[in-house]
Design a protein around this motif. Structure first.
Motif, PDB file in Angstrom:
ATOM      1  N   THR A   1       9.320 -96.892  -1.511  1.00  0.00           N
ATOM      2  CA  THR A   1       9.641 -97.264  -2.891  1.00  0.00           C
ATOM      3  C   THR A   1       9.776 -96.064  -3.829  1.00  0.00           C
ATOM      4  OG1 THR A   1       8.592 -99.429  -2.630  1.00  0.00           O
ATOM      5  CG2 THR A   1       8.868 -98.612  -4.871  1.00  0.00           C
ATOM      6  N   PRO A   2       8.831 -95.081  -3.851  1.00  0.00           N
ATOM      7  CA  PRO A   2       9.020 -93.943  -4.770  1.00  0.00           C
ATOM      8  C   PRO A   2      10.316 -93.179  -4.518  1.00  0.00           C
ATOM      9  CG  PRO A   2       6.781 -93.984  -3.911  1.00  0.00           C
ATOM     10  CD  PRO A   2       7.544 -94.984  -3.134  1.00  0.00           C
ATOM     11  N   SER A   3      10.670 -92.999  -3.244  1.00  0.00           N
ATOM     12  CA  SER A   3      11.919 -92.284  -2.936  1.00  0.00           C
ATOM     13  C   SER A   3      13.121 -93.075  -3.420  1.00  0.00           C
ATOM     14  CB  SER A   3      12.020 -92.049  -1.427  1.00  0.00           C
ATOM     15  OG  SER A   3      10.961 -91.237  -0.967  1.00  0.00           O
ATOM     16  N   VAL A   4      13.071 -94.404  -3.247  1.00  0.00           N
ATOM     17  CA  VAL A   4      14.184 -95.241  -3.715  1.00  0.00           C
ATOM     18  C   VAL A   4      14.310 -95.149  -5.234  1.00  0.00           C
ATOM     19  CG1 VAL A   4      14.991 -97.623  -3.936  1.00  0.00           C
ATOM     20  CG2 VAL A   4      14.073 -96.816  -1.758  1.00  0.00           C
ATOM     21  N   ILE A   5      13.172 -95.147  -5.937  1.00  0.00           N
ATOM     22  CA  ILE A   5      13.204 -95.049  -7.400  1.00  0.00           C
ATOM     23  C   ILE A   5      13.790 -93.711  -7.835  1.00  0.00           C
ATOM     24  CG2 ILE A   5      11.733 -94.882  -9.449  1.00  0.00           C
ATOM     25  CD1 ILE A   5       9.897 -96.945  -8.120  1.00  0.00           C
TER      26      ILE A   5
ATOM     27  N   LYS B   1       7.597 -84.300  -6.581  1.00  0.00           N
ATOM     28  CA  LYS B   1       8.484 -85.200  -5.858  1.00  0.00           C
ATOM     29  C   LYS B   1       8.428 -84.996  -4.354  1.00  0.00           C
ATOM     30  CE  LYS B   1      11.693 -85.535  -9.762  1.00  0.00           C
ATOM     31  NZ  LYS B   1      13.088 -85.380 -10.231  1.00  0.00           N
ATOM     32  N   ARG B   2       7.983 -83.812  -3.903  1.00  0.00           N
ATOM     33  CA  ARG B   2       7.945 -83.569  -2.461  1.00  0.00           C
ATOM     34  C   ARG B   2       7.007 -84.547  -1.762  1.00  0.00           C
ATOM     35  NH1 ARG B   2       6.439 -77.417  -1.979  1.00  0.00           N
ATOM     36  NH2 ARG B   2       4.993 -78.140  -3.616  1.00  0.00           N
ATOM     37  N   TRP B   3       5.870 -84.876  -2.408  1.00  0.00           N
ATOM     38  CA  TRP B   3       4.938 -85.805  -1.796  1.00  0.00           C
ATOM     39  C   TRP B   3       5.559 -87.200  -1.665  1.00  0.00           C
ATOM     40  CZ3 TRP B   3       0.812 -84.234   0.690  1.00  0.00           C
ATOM     41  CH2 TRP B   3       0.232 -83.011   0.337  1.00  0.00           C
ATOM     42  N   PHE B   4       6.301 -87.595  -2.677  1.00  0.00           N
ATOM     43  CA  PHE B   4       6.896 -88.927  -2.616  1.00  0.00           C
ATOM     44  C   PHE B   4       8.040 -88.984  -1.610  1.00  0.00           C
ATOM     45  CE2 PHE B   4       4.939 -89.001  -6.879  1.00  0.00           C
ATOM     46  CZ  PHE B   4       4.140 -90.115  -6.701  1.00  0.00           C
ATOM     47  N   TYR B   5       8.826 -87.929  -1.515  1.00  0.00           N
ATOM     48  CA  TYR B   5       9.868 -87.893  -0.498  1.00  0.00           C
ATOM     49  C   TYR B   5       9.250 -87.853   0.905  1.00  0.00           C
ATOM     50  CZ  TYR B   5      13.562 -87.227  -3.948  1.00  0.00           C
ATOM     51  OH  TYR B   5      14.446 -87.401  -4.985  1.00  0.00           O
ATOM     52  N   GLY B   6       8.125 -87.173   1.035  1.00  0.00           N
ATOM     53  CA  GLY B   6       7.419 -87.170   2.318  1.00  0.00           C
ATOM     54  C   GLY B   6       6.929 -88.560   2.691  1.00  0.00           C
TER      55      GLY B   6
END
Length: 948
Positions: A474-478, A421-426
């Protein structure tokens, strides 16, 4: 190669439900594209015979030069001419005749707004020269004009006036009214008076009311300033086989008089050229052709991407075993790309067929089909095919990368998604930073003088970075949606929270594709609603102004009767302003300067509406007992102050207050000068022959007014359009407030025609209009009073009336444009159905275990429904974010580049319409989820526990 093809088609056949859903969605997208481009051909087909509708059974018209007469014998004696029909034209105002005030009511209802009206054509022929739809031609039986006038009307005009055979049309010509009995209709689709006297010459007209020449003479009187019975032009019908162009050339060679020849081909060429110059006529109310193509392409790519991503997730073990059997990475890539190509090609072919069927159905429902068949637009075939292939390539990139990363040992155990998840939050943080670029470009990065640079930055930098930022976000929102809304949905759907905790993140790639696909339709819808209703605010009549404006036209009451108007029922006499109103032009030099400063030529040439009013009553007296000290004109100053402005206005000099929108476009500030030329009506006639804004040598000396305040006046433009304050019936580019006595003296106004006031009690607009009409009628001679058309016209424009007119029109335009995004949303729901179906297939073993542990069939359906609702919530969050941010930046851009530039539009969120789109999204996603969930719930535990 043969083995790869067998594997591609085998997998497509085995996973036919997923393939079928994806093909159905892509087919719908291709069909939409075909329909969009093909609709242009339908409109062209509809009007391809317009030239014939102008001339009917005749091939051309011959028009003498203005002031010249031409005897019909010149053509009747020609052996190649089969028929000659002399004709005249008369401009009129028309309405369906119900009583003596029918035309007057239509005039009042549309005062200040251009209304389409038919052209009366007097034509001397006994046979109908057009396609007679029904009824009879007036020349088929003798007509006694002293008893009753008869006429035949075009079908478009009949729809416009809502008349049919046997009805009467009331027409007003040169302040005289007549009624004409409709005896027949002829095929003419256009309803307005296209053609007619223009620039001193005559052109053939369509959208007409046809009468005999004798009736035309009775209607026109001396209006056309010609001898009765003298034609203005001739319709010519040549014998079969005669070449029209050669006949024209031969006559031109030997003619002594200056004649103009217009054939049906000439008219058609002119109409086609006009439509090419204005493609918006063909595309309709949709946002734009290129924008729709882009959105359709994006949704198609995302649907194929989602389908391929689901295929990779489903076949992880299959790909691992194929790798074990000796397949290389490029073989896996070929399998995935082959499946994507199948989706794209099948979707493209299905879309071609579906779009062709829709277009032919649409053609069948029109009255111009004539057993014809629409052919597919080559551009639609090429564009949609190109999108299909390129979309398949783009959509396959990430699935190919994921598929080729699968190792042979992964076939030994069941796949488990481990999301970093760190990559998507980044990526979300980077996306958030990109979202800042567009607002900076629109509001802080460019000076107000460089509007075209601002438009370029918006198109090439701001909007692309905004879209990219939302994709990265989008990934962070999901993930945040999953974290925040899981407890809520688990509670209302009675699902264990632990079962929902990782449903989206465990299948993140296909969830991203589905959420973005849904967000495109929802996002465009939100953007249109937010930007549309935000830009509507400056056109909405403000409650900072008096709530009613009354006009008596064309000439008002004596100045001594102002107090009687003030005492009428429903008028608050403590908040009442008589208005000295004039509509002068800017001098030529100032109009040119305004254009250089960025104002459109049309607005700079249109002049200004001058409101002369009592300064103290308008800005200071406020009847504090009832209005808490609020002034009648409670204006918000954007430059200068009320105190400074009043100090100058009270001197009685030529000082004025102007709206900030006009000041912005004209480049005016405090101390700026307006140079006005009175006599706007006469000068506007000169303007048709000279450069706009010029004044003749005999014109009065320009009047110079100094700007002492700039204020925000929402709604003034729409008020100017509908309230009858366009004194000479022409567009007005601005308005200003000045001292009452100064305006009265400068423009030599000697009557009271306009009143601005607040209302009290429950007196309706109609009641107030009737009481003011009765007062105005006292100053009309009895002979004029008997003729309703000669009576003064009273126009009441209330706060509610103005806002209802602008609101209803805005609703029609905005909601028409918003239909297309909702169609995109509906098609995107197929992607949701495919996502849920794939999620079920991947988790069949998991569902079998849950069923074995006691989860009921209904509980399983609720669990699957919860996953769909989480995805829809994520899509709604993304779309509203795009709508709010995009709308905010768009209204900032429109202030500088719009035709109505200069207006400051506050960001407005139309909660009602956004809630509708949210509800539609949730319902569509729920339906898409329930169908595959119901099939999963019907399966037995043993069937679900089988390996896949």
């Amino acid at each position: 190669m043969n083995l790869l093809l067998k594997l591609i088609f085998r997998e497509a056949r085995y996973h036919r439900s997923r393939i079928a859903l994806a093909v159905l969605a892509t087919s719908a997208m291709s069909a939409m594209l075909v329909w969009l481009l093909g609709s242009i051909d339908l409109v062209v087909m509809q009007y391809e015979n317009d030239g014939e509708h102008y001339l009917g059974h005749y091939q051309l018209t011959v028009i003498p030069k203005a002031g010249q007469t031409l005897p019909p014998t010149k053509f009747q004696d020609d052996p190649l001419v089969l028929g000659v029909a002399p004709a005249v034209q008369i401009r009129c105002t028309a309405a369906k005749y119900v009583d003596e005030q029918s035309v007057l009511r239509r005039l009042r209802a549309g005062h200040g707004t251009p209304m389409p009206n038919p052209v009366i054509i007097g034509i001397d022929t006994k046979e109908c020269p057009f396609e007679l739809e029904e009824g009879k031609w007036f020349g088929s039986s003798p007509q006694r004009h002293q008893e009753e006038l008869e006429g035949v009307i075009g079908t478009g005009t009949a729809r416009l006036l809502n008349v049919s055979i046997g009805d009467y049309a009331g027409v007003r010509v040169n302040e005289k009214e007549f009624k004409i009995k409709i005896t027949g209709t002829v095929e003419q689709k256009l309803g307005g008076g296209f053609g007619g006297p223009m620039g001193g010459s005559i052109t053939p007209a369509v959208g007409a009311l046809y009468v005999s020449m004798q009736s035309a003479d009775l209607l026109a009187g001396d209006f056309n300033r010609r001898e009765n019975g003298t034609p203005q032009y001739y319709y010519i019908r040549l014998k079969d086989g005669v070449n029209v162009q050669k006949w024209i050339e031969q006559n031109k060679a030997g003619q002594a008089l200056p004649l103009t020849y217009i054939s049906a081909d000439d008219i058609q060429a002119m109409l086609n050229k006009q439509r090419q110059m204005n493609p918006g006529m063909l595309v309709g109310a949709a946002a734009s052709q290129s924008a729709i193509i882009i959105f359709v392409s994006l949704v198609s790519v995302l649907i194929v991407f989602t389908a391929l991503s689901m295929g990779v997730s489903e076949r992880t073990r299959t790909f691992a075993m194929l790798r074990t059997a000796g397949m290389e990475r490029h073989h896996i890539a070929a399998l995935i790309f082959g499946e994507g190509l199948i989706l794209a090609v099948l979707g493209w072919l299905g879309g071609m067929i579906a779009g062709w069927l829709v277009l032919n159905y649409e053609l069948l429902m029109t009255d111009y089909a004539h057993y014809r068949i629409v052919r597919l637009n080559p551009a639609a075939v090429i564009v949609s095919g190109f999108i299909a292939v390129i979309g398949a390539i783009l959509a396959a990139i990430i699935p190919i990368y994921r598929g080729t990363k699968i190792q042979p040992l992964e076939g030994m155990n069941r796949a488990f998604a481990d999301v970093n998840k760190r990559w998507f939050y980044g990526a979300g943080f980077i996306g958030f930073l990109l979202l800042v670029v567009n607002p900076v470009c629109m509001y802080y990065g460019v000076s107000s003088e460089t509007s075209m640079l601002r438009l370029m930055l918006y198109s090439c930098v701001g909007l692309p970075t905004q879209l990219l930022g939302l994709v990265l976000l989008t990934p962070s929102v999901i993930l945040l949606t999953e974290k925040c809304f899981t407890p809520f949905l688990a509670k209302i759907l009675f699902v264990p929270k632990a079962l929902l905790a990782n449903q989206l993140s465990a299948n993140l790639w296909r969830t991203i594709g589905t959420a973005v696909a849904l967000s495109i339709g929802l996002g465009v819808y939100s953007f249109l609603e937010i930007s549309g209703y935000s830009m509507l605010v400056p056109f909405t009549h403000s409650d900072r102004l008096p709530n009613t404006l009354a006009a008596i036209l064309p000439k008002g009451l004596p100045l001594t009767e102002i107090d009687r108007v003030k005492e009428l029922s429903g008028i608050d006499k403590d908040r009442f302003l008589p208005i000295a109103l004039e509509q002068p032009l800017f001098v030529k030099e100032q109009a040119e300067q305004f254009e250089k400063n960025g104002m459109s030529a049309m607005q700079a040439q249109a002049g200004i509406v001058v409101f002369g009013l009592d300064i103290e009553e308008a800005f200071e007296n406020s009847s504090p007992q009832r209005h808490q000290g609020k002034a009648m004109l409670d204006l918000q100053f954007t430059e200068g102050t009320l105190k400074e402005a009043l100090a100058k206005l009270k001197t009685g000099g030529r000082y004025c207050i102007v709206p900030d929108s006009f000041a912005f476009r004209a480049g005016l500030h405090i101390g700026g000068k307006l140079h006005l030329v009175s006599g706007g009506g006469l000068l506007r006639q000169e303007r048709g022959r000279k450069n706009a804004g010029t004044s003749s040598a005999g014109s009065s000396k320009p009047l110079e007014y100094e700007v002492c305040g700039v204020v925000s006046i929402p709604g003034w433009l729409w008020m100017a359009k509908l309230s009858g304050i366009r004194k000479y019936g022409h567009r007005s580019g601005a308005m200003m407030f000045a001292p009452y006595d100064t305006v009265m003296n400068d423009f030599k106004i000697n009557d009271a025609a306009y009143f601005w006031f607040d209302r009290i009690g429950k007196v309706s607009d109609e009641e107030l209009e009737n009481s003011l009409q009765a007062l105005a009628d006292e100053y009309v001679s009895p002979s004029r009073l008997q003729r309703d058309a000669a009576r003064p016209m009273v126009k009441i424009s209330s706060h509610d009336y103005l806002n209802e007119r602008v609101g209803s029109r805005a609703d029609q335009v905005i909601q028409a444009a918003a239909r297309m995004p909702l169609i995109l949303l509906a098609i995107s729901s197929f992607a949701m159905m495919g996502t849920i179906a794939a999620s079920i297939r991947v988790r069949r073993f998991e569902f079998g275990v849950l069923r074995s542990l006691g989860i009921t069939r209904c509980g399983l359906v609720r669990l699957i429904l919860a996953e769909a609702l989480l995805i829809s919530i994520a899509a709604v969050v993304l779309s509203v974010a795009f709508g709010v941010l995009g709308g905010w930046c768009f209204i900032g851009l429109m202030k500088y580049v719009s035709f109505f530039g200069g207006f400051t539009s506050p960001l407005t969120i139309p909660v009602y319409y956004l809630s509708i789109s949210t509800g539609v999204a949730v319902i569509l996603c729920s339906i898409a989820a329930v169908i595959p969930a119901a099939f999963a719930g019907r399966k037995e535990c043993t069937e679900l526990l089988r390996t896949i």
